[in-house]
Design an enzyme around this catalytic site. Structure first.
Site, PDB file in Angstrom:
ATOM      1  N   ARG A 236      -3.876   1.340  -4.652  1.00  0.00           N
ATOM      2  CA  ARG A 236      -5.267   1.790  -4.795  1.00  0.00           C
ATOM      3  C   ARG A 236      -6.093   1.153  -3.689  1.00  0.00           C
ATOM      4  NH1 ARG A 236      -3.877   5.343  -7.428  1.00  0.00           N
ATOM      5  NH2 ARG A 236      -4.399   5.929  -9.561  1.00  0.00           N
ATOM      6  N   GLU A 265     -12.914   7.428  -1.569  1.00  0.00           N
ATOM      7  CA  GLU A 265     -12.180   8.626  -1.135  1.00  0.00           C
ATOM      8  C   GLU A 265     -13.047   9.856  -1.394  1.00  0.00           C
ATOM      9  OE1 GLU A 265      -8.474   8.493  -3.272  1.00  0.00           O
ATOM     10  OE2 GLU A 265      -7.885   6.608  -2.329  1.00  0.00           O
ATOM     11  N   HIS A 284      -4.443  10.198   0.023  1.00  0.00           N
ATOM     12  CA  HIS A 284      -4.011   9.986  -1.369  1.00  0.00           C
ATOM     13  C   HIS A 284      -3.001  11.083  -1.746  1.00  0.00           C
ATOM     14  CE1 HIS A 284      -5.286   8.023  -5.402  1.00  0.00           C
ATOM     15  NE2 HIS A 284      -4.026   8.446  -5.462  1.00  0.00           N
TER      16      HIS A 284
HETATM   17  P1  NAD Z   1       3.854   0.119 -13.087  1.00  0.00           P
HETATM   18  O1  NAD Z   1       2.889  -0.112 -14.187  1.00  0.00           O
HETATM   19  O2  NAD Z   1       5.227   0.587 -13.399  1.00  0.00           O
HETATM   20  O3  NAD Z   1       3.984  -1.215 -12.193  1.00  0.00           O
HETATM   21  C1  NAD Z   1       2.910  -2.028 -11.860  1.00  0.00           C
HETATM   22  C2  NAD Z   1       3.451  -3.436 -11.677  1.00  0.00           C
HETATM   23  O4  NAD Z   1       2.388  -4.262 -11.209  1.00  0.00           O
HETATM   24  C3  NAD Z   1       3.970  -4.062 -12.982  1.00  0.00           C
HETATM   25  O5  NAD Z   1       5.291  -4.492 -12.818  1.00  0.00           O
HETATM   26  C4  NAD Z   1       3.032  -5.245 -13.211  1.00  0.00           C
HETATM   27  O6  NAD Z   1       3.686  -6.350 -13.774  1.00  0.00           O
HETATM   28  C5  NAD Z   1       2.577  -5.540 -11.795  1.00  0.00           C
HETATM   29  N1  NAD Z   1       1.329  -6.287 -11.745  1.00  0.00           N
HETATM   30  C6  NAD Z   1       0.214  -6.110 -12.495  1.00  0.00           C
HETATM   31  N2  NAD Z   1      -0.729  -7.005 -12.156  1.00  0.00           N
HETATM   32  C7  NAD Z   1      -0.191  -7.764 -11.161  1.00  0.00           C
HETATM   33  C8  NAD Z   1      -0.672  -8.843 -10.393  1.00  0.00           C
HETATM   34  N3  NAD Z   1      -1.899  -9.326 -10.564  1.00  0.00           N
HETATM   35  N4  NAD Z   1       0.145  -9.382  -9.466  1.00  0.00           N
HETATM   36  C9  NAD Z   1       1.390  -8.913  -9.278  1.00  0.00           C
HETATM   37  N5  NAD Z   1       1.906  -7.881  -9.988  1.00  0.00           N
HETATM   38  C10 NAD Z   1       1.118  -7.318 -10.916  1.00  0.00           C
HETATM   39  O7  NAD Z   1       3.127   1.140 -12.108  1.00  0.00           O
HETATM   40  P2  NAD Z   1       3.798   2.015 -10.946  1.00  0.00           P
HETATM   41  O8  NAD Z   1       4.233   3.322 -11.503  1.00  0.00           O
HETATM   42  O9  NAD Z   1       4.762   1.171 -10.210  1.00  0.00           O
HETATM   43  O10 NAD Z   1       2.492   2.307 -10.056  1.00  0.00           O
HETATM   44  C11 NAD Z   1       1.832   1.260  -9.363  1.00  0.00           C
HETATM   45  C12 NAD Z   1       0.476   1.733  -8.876  1.00  0.00           C
HETATM   46  O11 NAD Z   1       0.654   2.736  -7.874  1.00  0.00           O
HETATM   47  C13 NAD Z   1      -0.367   2.432  -9.952  1.00  0.00           C
HETATM   48  O12 NAD Z   1      -1.111   1.529 -10.731  1.00  0.00           O
HETATM   49  C14 NAD Z   1      -1.266   3.335  -9.142  1.00  0.00           C
HETATM   50  O13 NAD Z   1      -2.506   2.711  -8.913  1.00  0.00           O
HETATM   51  C15 NAD Z   1      -0.524   3.522  -7.824  1.00  0.00           C
HETATM   52  N6  NAD Z   1      -0.133   4.935  -7.620  1.00  0.00           N
HETATM   53  C16 NAD Z   1      -0.567   5.563  -6.490  1.00  0.00           C
HETATM   54  C17 NAD Z   1      -0.205   6.879  -6.263  1.00  0.00           C
HETATM   55  C18 NAD Z   1      -0.606   7.596  -4.999  1.00  0.00           C
HETATM   56  O14 NAD Z   1      -0.550   8.835  -4.948  1.00  0.00           O
HETATM   57  N7  NAD Z   1      -0.985   6.881  -3.951  1.00  0.00           N
HETATM   58  C19 NAD Z   1       0.559   7.573  -7.216  1.00  0.00           C
HETATM   59  C20 NAD Z   1       0.999   6.893  -8.340  1.00  0.00           C
HETATM   60  C21 NAD Z   1       0.647   5.564  -8.534  1.00  0.00           C
END
Ligand code: NAD
Length: 332
Positions: A236, A265, A284
């Protein structure tokens, strides 16, 4: 009797065929808008029984105005545009779509990493400007043996590690919330945040945006980057303080950045990051594939259907309101 009303506050999909198909199964009215502001959402959704949202702000003020609403479904993995605490207090279910694009985002991340390291955009631009010379990409270092730092090791972080496994990187990971015993399964090392910052040649962000992670990469952190890394962000925009990134690029604390997400965005054409040759920007788009597009719209619509039919959704974010659909507190 009033028909059940489902409001889509905003979307950038080509059509709403999936949603229409699902909602035609029961007597629901589907209204769609392109809301950008709180006021837009309040005007559009005040009578809604269910709200589906992509980017529009679902703030406390918005949620308090939704007198009939049982559920807000976010068309995404992240739900940082929804005030989760307010929704929970009001007994409104918040649902996200967790794994419709794990493959796509991890593919996009690997693509950005290779493209920024091998200067793909520069080479493409110079060849098309009739300059057939490898020296346009100088200097470039070999990838083998370099250190990739992943911040966040959930679905996407893990898939990125798997997909990078053939490149013979050293992969260090900071995620204090996952079982550190899985390191060997993924060929990675769990380390602390400071080690990722100090030792990585590439830093890639895969955490949700929340109060704890906002501006995770800030001026102080950039000043401690030991290896002048490339920064990749498909998480993000708010995870990186953009002004600090610009300063770090100027001071060569960071070698380049590949960003799919921005603090605001869409990014303005006049935004300073538009002018850096060593910054790659994508709109994005990491989530997108034709398969993911079908999956997200279908899953989101089915979640609304489940809740409106009194069934449990598959992916409730605020578990505190589970089993509470009928008991939703309506504010006077
Ligand atoms: P997920 O929930 O499976 O994984 C997130 C991980 O972050 C978890 O393992 C959690 O323990 C870790 N985490 C949380 N807080 C933390 C911190 N302070 N320090 C270190 N680690 C921490 O989510 P995901 O499916 O892997 O997605 C991750 C992120 O990707 C989403 O939250 C979303 O914002 C972003 N995303 C972006 C797009 C895009 O099109 N660019 C699409 C999907 C997801």
């Amino acid at each position: 009797m009033k028909r059940t009303q489902i409001v889509i506050t905003d979307y950038n999909y080509e059509n709403l065929k999936q949603e229409k198909k699902i909602f035609s199964n029961f007597n629901a009215e589907l209204l769609d808008f392109q809301c950008r502001t709180e006021e837009n959402v309040i005007a559009a959704a005040k009578e809604a029984d269910a709200v589906m949202v992509q980017f529009a702000p679902i703030t406390r003020r918005v949620l308090e105005s939704l007198k009939n609403c049982k559920v807000v479904v976010r068309y995404a993995v992240g739900f940082d545009n929804i005030d989760l605490d307010a929704a929970t207090e009001l007994g409104i279910r918040v649902i996200n779509v967790p794994d419709y694009c794990t493959e796509e985002v991890s593919e996009h991340t690997v693509m950005l990493l290779l493209a920024i390291a091998r200067k793909l955009c520069t080479l493409n631009r110079t060849v098309k400007a009739d300059d057939w010379d490898y020296k346009a990409m100088k200097p470039v270092q070999r990838l083998k043996g370099k250190t990739v730092g992943l911040i966040g090791f959930g679905r996407i972080g893990r898939m990125v590690a798997k997909k990078l496994s053939g490149f013979q990187f050293r992969i260090v990971v900071y995620d204090p919330y996952v079982d550190q015993g899985i390191a060997d399964d993924y060929g990675i090392e769990f380390v602390d945040f400071e080690t990722v910052v100090a030792e990585s040649d590439f830093i890639s962000l895969h955490v949700p945006l929340n109060a704890e992670t906002k501006y995770m990469l800030n001026a102080n952190v950039f000043s401690k980057m030991g290896k002048c890394p490339f920064v990749i962000n498909t998480g993000r925009g708010g995870l990186i303080q953009e002004e600090a990134l610009i300063e770090a690029l100027d001071q060569e604390k960071v070698q380049g950045a590949a960003l799919d997400v921005m603090e605001t965005e869409p990014i303005r054409l006049s935004h300073p990051l538009q002018s850096y040759e060593n910054v790659i920007l994508t709109p994005h788009a990491a989530w997108y594939s034709e398969e993911a597009l079908v999956a997200i719209q279908l899953f989101a619509a089915k979640e609304v259907e489940r809740v409106l039919q009194g069934r449990e959704p598959k992916n409730l974010v605020n578990q505190e309101v589970a089993g509470n659909v009928a008991l939703r507190k309506i504010k006077a």
